[in-house]
Design a protein around this motif. Structure first.
Motif, PDB file in Angstrom:
ATOM      1  N   LYS A  21     -15.675   8.118  -6.935  1.00 15.79           N
ATOM      2  CA  LYS A  21     -15.455   6.981  -6.401  1.00 15.79           C
ATOM      3  C   LYS A  21     -14.144   6.189  -7.023  1.00 15.79           C
ATOM      4  O   LYS A  21     -13.431   5.846  -6.359  1.00 15.79           O
ATOM      5  N   ASN A  22     -14.044   6.422  -8.395  1.00 11.84           N
ATOM      6  CA  ASN A  22     -13.014   5.550  -8.914  1.00 11.84           C
ATOM      7  C   ASN A  22     -11.505   5.957  -8.464  1.00 11.84           C
ATOM      8  O   ASN A  22     -10.673   5.280  -8.376  1.00 11.84           O
ATOM      9  N   ASP A  37     -11.018   5.068  -4.753  1.00 16.35           N
ATOM     10  CA  ASP A  37     -10.924   3.715  -4.545  1.00 16.35           C
ATOM     11  C   ASP A  37      -9.131   3.243  -4.980  1.00 16.35           C
ATOM     12  O   ASP A  37      -8.688   2.417  -4.221  1.00 16.35           O
ATOM     13  N   ASP A  68      -9.337   1.234   4.257  1.00 20.89           N
ATOM     14  CA  ASP A  68     -10.725   1.640   4.160  1.00 20.89           C
ATOM     15  C   ASP A  68     -11.424   2.488   5.343  1.00 20.89           C
ATOM     16  O   ASP A  68     -11.988   3.331   5.023  1.00 20.89           O
ATOM     17  N   LYS A  96     -10.193   5.887   4.801  1.00 16.86           N
ATOM     18  CA  LYS A  96     -10.886   6.619   3.882  1.00 16.86           C
ATOM     19  C   LYS A  96     -12.396   6.973   4.366  1.00 16.86           C
ATOM     20  O   LYS A  96     -12.673   8.113   4.033  1.00 16.86           O
TER      21      LYS A  96
END
Length: 174
Positions: A43-44, A47, A53, A56
């Motif tokens: 996740k990091n 992001d 988004d 993504k």
């Protein structure tokens, strides 16, 4: 406009509309890939990817579908962490349709004829990284390069094509 002048323009549109995703991969030759059965998204790092988004979500959904169909399981305690990276650049193509030397009537009977066609498009690159979750080391990276579309209706299909072709390179064939 003469038919000969349209051939380079038509060829360009034919090539770009049917253009495929070019894929490449690299991996750690010392890794036994059959040991990996579970995955989670990193996740990091995801992001930090500078795309919308919505795009993504499209990419992650396509990766999920592909890996689940291969028997992988999504897990809170995964064997593999998956990260993505993207980049894009504008490409400009200049094509000249030369008709060649000609002879005609008038002030200058010798002339050179032709038209120049300029087109631009966005080429995108998607990287999918597989990281050994226990060792925190990159073990496999797939890369797909191809023409992007801005048409929302076609994005899902195009992203699926990128992801499928990239992940077809995994596991590596030693």
């Amino acid at each position: 406009m003469k038919t000969l002048q349209l051939i380079p323009l038509f060829a360009f549109f034919l090539l770009t509309s049917c253009s495929s995703v070019r894929v490449y991969s690299d991996y750690d030759k010392g890794v036994e890939f059959s040991q990996f059965k579970t995955y989670a998204f990193h996740k990091n790092s995801i992001d930090k990817v500078e795309i919308s988004d919505l795009d993504k979500k499209r990419i992650l959904r396509a990766i999920d579908q592909n890996l689940l169909s291969r028997g992988f399981t999504k897990s809170d305690n995964p064997d593999i962490l998956i990260s993505i990276q993207t980049k894009e650049r504008e490409q400009v193509d200049v094509n000249q349709a030369n008709l060649g030397w000609g002879w005609g009537w008038g002030w200058n009977p010798w002339m050179w004829g032709g038209n120049t066609y300029v087109s631009s498009y966005t080429e995108g690159t998607l990287f999918i990284d597989f990281i050994d979750a226990r060792k925190k080391e990159l073990i496999w990276q797939g890369e797909g390069v191809g023409i992007l579309t801005k048409n929302t209706k076609d994005k899902d299909e195009r992203i699926n094509e990128f992801v499928t072709k990239i992940l077809n390179q995994y596991p590596p064939k030693k």
